[in-house]
Design an enzyme around this catalytic site. Sequence first.
Site, PDB file in Angstrom:
ATOM      1  N   GLY A   5       0.820  -1.199   0.000  1.00  0.00           N
ATOM      2  CA  GLY A   5       0.000   0.000   0.000  1.00  0.00           C
ATOM      3  C   GLY A   5       0.853   1.248   0.000  1.00  0.00           C
ATOM      4  O   GLY A   5       2.083   1.190   0.104  1.00  0.00           O
ATOM      5  N   GLU A  30      -0.882 -10.328   3.745  1.00  0.00           N
ATOM      6  CA  GLU A  30      -0.636  -9.430   4.876  1.00  0.00           C
ATOM      7  C   GLU A  30      -1.008 -10.103   6.196  1.00  0.00           C
ATOM      8  O   GLU A  30      -0.294  -9.984   7.188  1.00  0.00           O
ATOM      9  CB  GLU A  30      -1.442  -8.141   4.703  1.00  0.00           C
ATOM     10  CG  GLU A  30      -0.880  -7.217   3.639  1.00  0.00           C
ATOM     11  CD  GLU A  30      -1.762  -6.009   3.381  1.00  0.00           C
ATOM     12  OE1 GLU A  30      -1.223  -4.984   2.935  1.00  0.00           O
ATOM     13  OE2 GLU A  30      -2.987  -6.082   3.605  1.00  0.00           O
ATOM     14  N   GLY A  52       0.501  -0.793   6.480  1.00  0.00           N
ATOM     15  CA  GLY A  52      -0.488   0.270   6.597  1.00  0.00           C
ATOM     16  C   GLY A  52      -1.854  -0.311   6.915  1.00  0.00           C
ATOM     17  O   GLY A  52      -2.004  -1.513   7.139  1.00  0.00           O
ATOM     18  N   THR A  67       1.373   3.833   2.118  1.00  0.00           N
ATOM     19  CA  THR A  67       2.209   4.176   3.267  1.00  0.00           C
ATOM     20  C   THR A  67       3.318   3.151   3.446  1.00  0.00           C
ATOM     21  O   THR A  67       4.466   3.510   3.731  1.00  0.00           O
ATOM     22  CB  THR A  67       1.364   4.267   4.545  1.00  0.00           C
ATOM     23  OG1 THR A  67       0.222   5.091   4.295  1.00  0.00           O
ATOM     24  CG2 THR A  67       2.164   4.886   5.675  1.00  0.00           C
ATOM     25  N   LYS A 109      -8.093  -3.832   6.547  1.00  0.00           N
ATOM     26  CA  LYS A 109      -7.030  -3.784   5.559  1.00  0.00           C
ATOM     27  C   LYS A 109      -7.530  -4.456   4.288  1.00  0.00           C
ATOM     28  O   LYS A 109      -8.534  -5.151   4.288  1.00  0.00           O
ATOM     29  CB  LYS A 109      -5.767  -4.498   6.071  1.00  0.00           C
ATOM     30  CG  LYS A 109      -5.076  -3.751   7.202  1.00  0.00           C
ATOM     31  CD  LYS A 109      -3.895  -4.513   7.800  1.00  0.00           C
ATOM     32  CE  LYS A 109      -2.876  -4.970   6.782  1.00  0.00           C
ATOM     33  NZ  LYS A 109      -2.303  -3.852   5.987  1.00  0.00           N
ATOM     34  N   GLY A 110      -6.802  -4.251   3.204  1.00  0.00           N
ATOM     35  CA  GLY A 110      -7.129  -4.914   1.954  1.00  0.00           C
ATOM     36  C   GLY A 110      -7.544  -3.991   0.844  1.00  0.00           C
ATOM     37  O   GLY A 110      -7.928  -4.446  -0.236  1.00  0.00           O
ATOM     38  N   GLY A 111      -7.468  -2.669   1.082  1.00  0.00           N
ATOM     39  CA  GLY A 111      -7.757  -1.743  -0.009  1.00  0.00           C
ATOM     40  C   GLY A 111      -6.834  -1.952  -1.195  1.00  0.00           C
ATOM     41  O   GLY A 111      -7.215  -1.726  -2.344  1.00  0.00           O
ATOM     42  N   GLY A 112      -5.622  -2.430  -0.909  1.00  0.00           N
ATOM     43  CA  GLY A 112      -4.670  -2.737  -1.972  1.00  0.00           C
ATOM     44  C   GLY A 112      -4.768  -4.166  -2.473  1.00  0.00           C
ATOM     45  O   GLY A 112      -3.995  -4.566  -3.352  1.00  0.00           O
ATOM     46  N   LYS A 171      -7.255   7.699   8.790  1.00  0.00           N
ATOM     47  CA  LYS A 171      -7.567   6.288   9.004  1.00  0.00           C
ATOM     48  C   LYS A 171      -8.085   5.988  10.419  1.00  0.00           C
ATOM     49  O   LYS A 171      -8.479   4.862  10.697  1.00  0.00           O
ATOM     50  CB  LYS A 171      -6.318   5.432   8.737  1.00  0.00           C
ATOM     51  CG  LYS A 171      -5.646   5.704   7.388  1.00  0.00           C
ATOM     52  CD  LYS A 171      -6.583   5.479   6.229  1.00  0.00           C
ATOM     53  CE  LYS A 171      -5.975   5.893   4.901  1.00  0.00           C
ATOM     54  NZ  LYS A 171      -4.724   5.233   4.567  1.00  0.00           N
TER      55      LYS A 171
END
Length: 227
Positions: free
Chosen positions: A29, A105, A84, A31, A96-99, A123
């Site tokens: 991601g 992860e 991130g 960050t 998490k997991g937007g990417g 966030k």
Amino acid sequence: MANDAEKEVAAQASVKYVKDGQIVGLGTGSTATVAIRLIGERVRAGLKIRGIPTSIASRDLASQLGIPLTNFEEVQEIDVTIDGADEFDPALNLIKGGGGAMLREKIVASASRQLVIVTDSSKQVRMLGKFPVPVEVIGFAERLIAKKISDLGAKVVQRQDGSGRPYLTDEKHHILDCHFGQIPDPAALGRTLSEMPGVVEHGLFVGMTSVVLMAKAGDVEEFRRGG
């Protein structure tokens, strides 16, 4: 632009957690990418580490930067992972997991002594759920799982790539982005999702985070689990 500056500040703060001789999980991601670049600078300056990347993109970046890599065939414990998050709550539970990398992860996080999350101030939430929960599924079961999750009250959207086809994860699975609204009990929802046959993994990370480093207005706030 403000968020980009905050990501840089948070990533800078995370690098102090990486010590010589460690096995380091490399997140995915925007960050985490900044953190990997900073770790690469330290490696070029003499830092001795081995990294385990959480995605093909992070693997490729680390290789370009000259960060030595390893895998779970060689080691089964990670000293620290820098990653991130899309959201974090006061208990340091995450979405998490937007990417699209939450499967690897979560595997890496589960093997880590310390999971250090770097974020910008956008966030931080009082309760998870503003961001949809990504659910990685096998294509064969996608429609079935989508109905089951819809029956829980979520709006379910198939994630697509830029050409309108289903988005494929590194493991060649599909992702359903599930809009639940506020999630008062992330652990219970996580268990419900995990019990559905055909669900590979989901983006609720409950009780895994050691510390969140959140940049805000040029400073870094540190949140520790149980602190």
